[in-house]
Design a protein around this motif. Structure first.
Motif, PDB file in Angstrom:
ATOM      1  N   GLN A  28      50.572  15.145  84.927  1.00  0.00           N
ATOM      2  CA  GLN A  28      49.157  15.544  84.839  1.00  0.00           C
ATOM      3  C   GLN A  28      48.963  16.770  83.942  1.00  0.00           C
ATOM      4  N   ILE A  29      49.602  16.696  82.764  1.00  0.00           N
ATOM      5  CA  ILE A  29      49.435  17.741  81.755  1.00  0.00           C
ATOM      6  C   ILE A  29      48.297  17.274  80.840  1.00  0.00           C
ATOM      7  N   ALA A  30      47.107  17.733  81.129  1.00  0.00           N
ATOM      8  CA  ALA A  30      45.903  17.153  80.513  1.00  0.00           C
ATOM      9  C   ALA A  30      45.595  17.708  79.126  1.00  0.00           C
ATOM     10  N   ASP A  31      46.118  18.877  78.793  1.00  0.00           N
ATOM     11  CA  ASP A  31      45.699  19.535  77.546  1.00  0.00           C
ATOM     12  C   ASP A  31      46.669  19.299  76.396  1.00  0.00           C
ATOM     13  N   CYS A  32      47.544  18.284  76.517  1.00  0.00           N
ATOM     14  CA  CYS A  32      48.553  18.051  75.485  1.00  0.00           C
ATOM     15  C   CYS A  32      48.549  16.599  75.004  1.00  0.00           C
ATOM     16  N   SER A  33      48.836  16.408  73.720  1.00  0.00           N
ATOM     17  CA  SER A  33      49.009  15.069  73.183  1.00  0.00           C
ATOM     18  C   SER A  33      50.225  15.062  72.268  1.00  0.00           C
ATOM     19  N   TYR A  34      50.777  13.874  72.073  1.00  0.00           N
ATOM     20  CA  TYR A  34      51.960  13.715  71.213  1.00  0.00           C
ATOM     21  C   TYR A  34      51.664  12.624  70.197  1.00  0.00           C
ATOM     22  N   GLU A  35      51.833  12.960  68.906  1.00  0.00           N
ATOM     23  CA  GLU A  35      51.454  12.048  67.834  1.00  0.00           C
ATOM     24  C   GLU A  35      52.647  11.779  66.908  1.00  0.00           C
ATOM     25  N   LEU A  36      52.561  10.699  66.173  1.00  0.00           N
ATOM     26  CA  LEU A  36      53.553  10.379  65.146  1.00  0.00           C
ATOM     27  C   LEU A  36      53.008  10.744  63.774  1.00  0.00           C
ATOM     28  N   PHE A  37      53.790  11.474  63.001  1.00  0.00           N
ATOM     29  CA  PHE A  37      53.393  11.879  61.655  1.00  0.00           C
ATOM     30  C   PHE A  37      54.430  11.357  60.662  1.00  0.00           C
ATOM     31  N   ALA A  38      54.125  10.226  60.050  1.00  0.00           N
ATOM     32  CA  ALA A  38      55.045   9.623  59.084  1.00  0.00           C
ATOM     33  C   ALA A  38      54.872  10.319  57.740  1.00  0.00           C
ATOM     34  N   ILE A  39      55.738  11.268  57.448  1.00  0.00           N
ATOM     35  CA  ILE A  39      55.675  11.958  56.159  1.00  0.00           C
ATOM     36  C   ILE A  39      56.937  11.637  55.364  1.00  0.00           C
ATOM     37  N   GLU A  40      56.738  11.306  54.095  1.00  0.00           N
ATOM     38  CA  GLU A  40      57.846  10.819  53.271  1.00  0.00           C
ATOM     39  C   GLU A  40      58.727  11.954  52.783  1.00  0.00           C
ATOM     40  N   ASN A  41      58.118  13.129  52.550  1.00  0.00           N
ATOM     41  CA  ASN A  41      58.864  14.286  52.042  1.00  0.00           C
ATOM     42  C   ASN A  41      58.706  15.471  52.989  1.00  0.00           C
ATOM     43  N   ALA A  42      59.785  16.234  53.155  1.00  0.00           N
ATOM     44  CA  ALA A  42      59.773  17.352  54.101  1.00  0.00           C
ATOM     45  C   ALA A  42      58.736  18.413  53.730  1.00  0.00           C
ATOM     46  N   ASN A  43      58.438  18.558  52.437  1.00  0.00           N
ATOM     47  CA  ASN A  43      57.484  19.598  52.036  1.00  0.00           C
ATOM     48  C   ASN A  43      56.058  19.311  52.512  1.00  0.00           C
ATOM     49  N   GLU A  44      55.811  18.085  52.984  1.00  0.00           N
ATOM     50  CA  GLU A  44      54.488  17.750  53.505  1.00  0.00           C
ATOM     51  C   GLU A  44      54.202  18.428  54.849  1.00  0.00           C
ATOM     52  N   ILE A  45      55.216  19.057  55.434  1.00  0.00           N
ATOM     53  CA  ILE A  45      55.032  19.712  56.728  1.00  0.00           C
ATOM     54  C   ILE A  45      53.992  20.827  56.636  1.00  0.00           C
ATOM     55  N   GLN A  46      53.924  21.492  55.488  1.00  0.00           N
ATOM     56  CA  GLN A  46      52.972  22.605  55.330  1.00  0.00           C
ATOM     57  C   GLN A  46      51.527  22.106  55.386  1.00  0.00           C
TER      58      GLN A  46
END
Length: 247
Positions: A28-46
């Protein structure tokens, strides 16, 4: 709202999303979500962090575990020694986000291995020398367990599968598979070693968890060896990520 997620490419299926989504629901942790982020290059993290100001933590999978390091402000000792990051904490409270990298694979492997070790488990064979082997080597070094790395093709500081003899298996009683051999859908592949020389003194650990019992584990079990798959390691490293994100 706090957002967490997984970066990698491609991301067709994810243990992490299922694990954390169920965790948030069950606890019952209501304020959190977990998503998938398909990024091809590591520099896209910024750009990803800029676009998601609620992002507090990321898990990292192939192919970014090494390349992402150059975009972090800090990494912990284990991640630095291993040379790979699979968990990032993100502090967005200042003017610039602060990113710290960790390697929770080492924690997961260590905590799942230690309860299985007995006095006669003095030396180990590591099958494979890819990315997954890095965390295994780190843990064995920490536990002061000498090891040999076993590979298919000649590489410095390794031995070939064809070199494994009864004498070696009598001395090296911990066997750790870090390769994809036996992983679904290639269910019938396995490390080519002389299994007839295994016995009750051996511990066979496979980082693969799908299927639950690989051919490597089946063959070792048939000789009386103790066996372990990588599923508990996966759960432990995920829980460790959650701990890090909430420090």
């Amino acid at each position: 709202m706090r957002t967490f997620g997984l970066i990698g490419f491609p991301l067709s299926h994810s243990f992490s999303k299922k694990f954390f989504s169920e965790k948030f629901e069950n606890e019952q942790i209501a304020d959190c979500s977990y998503e998938l982020f398909a990024i091809e290059n590591a520099n896209e993290i910024q750009d990803l962090i800029t676009a998601h100001p609620s992002l507090c933590g990321l898990n990292v999978t192939i192919p970014h575990k090494v390349n992402v390091i150059s975009f972090l402000n800090e990494i912990d000792d284990a991640a630095e020694e291993i040379g790979a990051v699979n968990c990032i904490s993100i502090d967005q409270n200042g003017n610039q986000p602060k990113l710290k990298g960790y390697n929770t694979d080492a924690y997961g492997f260590s905590e799942s291995l230690k309860p299985l070790l007995e006095k006669h488990h003095q030396k180990a064979l590591i099958f494979g020398d890819g990315g997954a082997a890095k965390a295994v080597k780190y843990v064995l070094d920490q536990l002061q367990i000498p090891y040999l790395v076993v590979v298919r093709n000649p590489v410095q500081n390794t031995i070939l599968y064809s070199a494994i003899t009864e004498e070696i298996l009598n001395e090296y009683t911990v066997l750790i598979n870090t390769t994809p051999l036996g992983m679904s859908p290639n269910l019938y592949s396995y490390a080519p070693i002389p299994y007839q020389f295994l016995g009750a003194q051996h511990l066979a650990y496979d980082l693969v968890y799908n299927p639950e019992e690989t051919e490597f584990l089946k063959k070792a079990k048939n000789q009386g060896a103790k066996i372990k798959n990588g599923l508990e390691m996966l759960f432990l490293q995920a829980e460790r990520s959650w701990y890090i994100w909430n420090i």
